[in-house]
Write a protein that holds these residues in place. Structure first.
Motif, short mmCIF file in Angstrom:
data_model
loop_
_atom_site.label_atom_id
_atom_site.label_comp_id
_atom_site.label_asym_id
_atom_site.label_seq_id
_atom_site.Cartn_x
_atom_site.Cartn_y
_atom_site.Cartn_z
N GLU A 1 0.83 -1.21 0.00
CA GLU A 1 0.00 0.00 0.00
C GLU A 1 0.87 1.26 0.00
OE1 GLU A 1 -3.02 2.65 -0.16
OE2 GLU A 1 -3.17 0.49 -0.49
N PHE A 2 1.86 1.31 0.88
CA PHE A 2 2.70 2.51 0.94
C PHE A 2 3.63 2.62 -0.26
CE2 PHE A 2 1.28 2.42 5.35
CZ PHE A 2 0.79 3.71 5.43
N LEU A 3 4.06 1.50 -0.81
CA LEU A 3 4.87 1.54 -2.03
C LEU A 3 4.05 2.15 -3.18
CD1 LEU A 3 6.73 -1.88 -1.82
CD2 LEU A 3 7.79 0.38 -1.77
N LYS A 4 2.78 1.77 -3.25
CA LYS A 4 1.90 2.31 -4.29
C LYS A 4 1.72 3.83 -4.10
CE LYS A 4 -2.08 0.50 -3.99
NZ LYS A 4 -3.29 -0.33 -3.98
N ARG A 5 1.49 4.25 -2.87
CA ARG A 5 1.31 5.67 -2.58
C ARG A 5 2.57 6.49 -2.89
NH1 ARG A 5 -1.91 6.15 3.15
NH2 ARG A 5 -3.55 4.65 2.70
N MET A 6 3.72 5.89 -2.67
CA MET A 6 4.98 6.60 -2.86
C MET A 6 5.26 6.93 -4.33
SD MET A 6 6.61 7.65 -0.26
CE MET A 6 8.13 8.04 -1.13
N ASN A 7 4.56 6.28 -5.25
CA ASN A 7 4.76 6.56 -6.67
C ASN A 7 4.58 8.04 -7.01
OD1 ASN A 7 5.46 3.98 -7.51
ND2 ASN A 7 3.34 3.38 -7.80
N LEU A 8 3.81 8.74 -6.20
CA LEU A 8 3.60 10.18 -6.41
C LEU A 8 4.87 10.99 -6.15
CD1 LEU A 8 0.22 10.65 -4.49
CD2 LEU A 8 0.54 10.70 -6.98
N TYR A 9 5.71 10.49 -5.24
CA TYR A 9 6.82 11.29 -4.74
C TYR A 9 8.22 10.79 -5.12
CZ TYR A 9 3.13 13.06 -1.69
OH TYR A 9 1.97 13.61 -1.20
N ALA A 10 8.37 9.48 -5.17
CA ALA A 10 9.71 8.93 -5.34
C ALA A 10 9.61 7.50 -5.88
CB ALA A 10 10.44 8.91 -4.00
N LYS A 11 10.73 7.06 -6.40
CA LYS A 11 10.85 5.67 -6.83
C LYS A 11 11.45 4.91 -5.65
CE LYS A 11 13.11 2.73 -10.16
NZ LYS A 11 14.26 2.63 -11.06
N VAL A 12 10.72 3.91 -5.15
CA VAL A 12 11.16 3.17 -3.97
C VAL A 12 11.49 1.73 -4.36
CG1 VAL A 12 10.58 2.40 -1.63
CG2 VAL A 12 9.70 4.58 -2.48
N LYS A 13 12.64 1.28 -3.90
CA LYS A 13 13.08 -0.09 -4.16
C LYS A 13 13.46 -0.74 -2.84
CE LYS A 13 16.58 -2.60 -6.81
NZ LYS A 13 17.78 -2.45 -7.64
N ILE A 14 12.97 -1.95 -2.63
CA ILE A 14 13.34 -2.73 -1.45
C ILE A 14 14.45 -3.69 -1.87
CG2 ILE A 14 12.55 -4.33 0.34
CD1 ILE A 14 10.93 -1.79 0.46
N VAL A 15 15.58 -3.62 -1.18
CA VAL A 15 16.72 -4.49 -1.48
C VAL A 15 16.89 -5.43 -0.28
CG1 VAL A 15 19.18 -4.59 -2.00
CG2 VAL A 15 17.82 -2.63 -2.81
N GLU A 16 16.46 -6.66 -0.46
CA GLU A 16 16.54 -7.65 0.62
C GLU A 16 17.84 -8.44 0.50
OE1 GLU A 16 11.94 -8.68 1.68
OE2 GLU A 16 12.90 -9.94 0.15
N LEU A 17 18.58 -8.48 1.59
CA LEU A 17 19.83 -9.22 1.65
C LEU A 17 19.65 -10.49 2.46
CD1 LEU A 17 22.15 -6.16 2.37
CD2 LEU A 17 21.63 -7.20 0.15
N LYS A 18 20.47 -11.47 2.17
CA LYS A 18 20.39 -12.75 2.88
C LYS A 18 20.76 -12.57 4.35
CE LYS A 18 21.72 -17.54 2.44
NZ LYS A 18 22.64 -18.07 3.39
N GLU A 19 19.93 -13.14 5.20
CA GLU A 19 20.19 -13.11 6.64
C GLU A 19 21.15 -14.24 6.97
OE1 GLU A 19 17.58 -12.73 10.72
OE2 GLU A 19 16.68 -13.71 8.99
N ASP A 20 22.21 -13.91 7.69
CA ASP A 20 23.18 -14.93 8.09
C ASP A 20 22.65 -15.67 9.31
OD1 ASP A 20 25.77 -15.69 9.82
OD2 ASP A 20 26.28 -15.76 7.69
N GLY A 21 22.29 -14.93 10.34
CA GLY A 21 21.63 -15.50 11.51
C GLY A 21 22.34 -16.64 12.20
N ASN A 22 23.66 -16.61 12.25
CA ASN A 22 24.43 -17.67 12.90
C ASN A 22 24.51 -17.39 14.40
OD1 ASN A 22 26.34 -19.47 13.82
ND2 ASN A 22 27.73 -19.17 12.10
N ASP A 23 23.64 -18.06 15.18
CA ASP A 23 23.58 -17.83 16.62
C ASP A 23 24.88 -18.17 17.33
OD1 ASP A 23 21.00 -16.83 16.75
OD2 ASP A 23 20.11 -18.82 16.89
N SER A 24 25.64 -19.11 16.79
CA SER A 24 26.86 -19.53 17.48
C SER A 24 28.01 -18.53 17.28
CB SER A 24 27.28 -20.92 17.01
OG SER A 24 27.56 -20.90 15.63
#
Length: 156
Positions: A23-46
């Motif tokens: 919803e907010f990505l759609k609304r942002m089209n009026l103001y800016a180009k928004v890109k979500i860049v998802e990176l791999k989570e390492d999550g190594n607890d040890s």
């Protein structure tokens, strides 16, 4: 037009968060180009330090790829009102920066190097939020900041 990149660690799993973000990505089209860049989570607890270094290395690579002004979401960062942050966005763009990278680190945090490459460390609260939910909150605030700058009724 301003380019906004949200550089974050991990993927969104909850459907309600995805729907809110859409919803907010759609609304942002009026103001800016928004890109979500998802990176791999390492999550190594040890080996948390190793996880931080791996994730931070990927964050830095993406920030360099998307050359722009880096804003790190950091609990130890500066607290600003929505109006104050809208003014910061305006200052950034007036200085000629057409790309703003918002960085959300992994659950263990980020390296000092990520802090060093950030022009602004921004804290939303002293409270801790789930990283997935923080993306939705950030998108809402980005929309609010641009609404303030555009004198939209949304912020009122």
């Amino acid at each position: 037009m301003v380019n906004i990149n949200i550089i974050c660690v991990g993927k969104i799993k909850e459907k309600y968060i995805k729907m809110g973000m859409e919803e907010f990505l759609k609304r942002m089209n009026l103001y800016a180009k928004v890109k979500i860049v998802e990176l791999k989570e390492d999550g190594n607890d040890s080996d948390r330090e190793r996880s931080i270094e791996r994730e931070s290395s990927e964050i830095i690579k993406m920030a360099e790829k998307h050359k722009g002004f880096n804003v790190l979401l950091d609990i130890g960062g500066k607290k600003l009102s929505s109006e104050e942050m809208a003014k910061e966005i305006e200052k950034i763009t007036v200085r000629g920066m057409s790309t703003i990278n918002f960085i959300i680190g992994g659950s263990y945090g980020v390296s000092d190097e990520v802090r060093r490459i950030s022009g602004l460390r921004l804290s939303f609260s002293d409270m801790t939020f789930p990283h997935q939910l923080m993306r939705l909150i950030l998108l809402e605030q980005v929309y609010r900041w641009f609404s303030i700058l555009g004198n939209s009724k949304y912020h009122k």
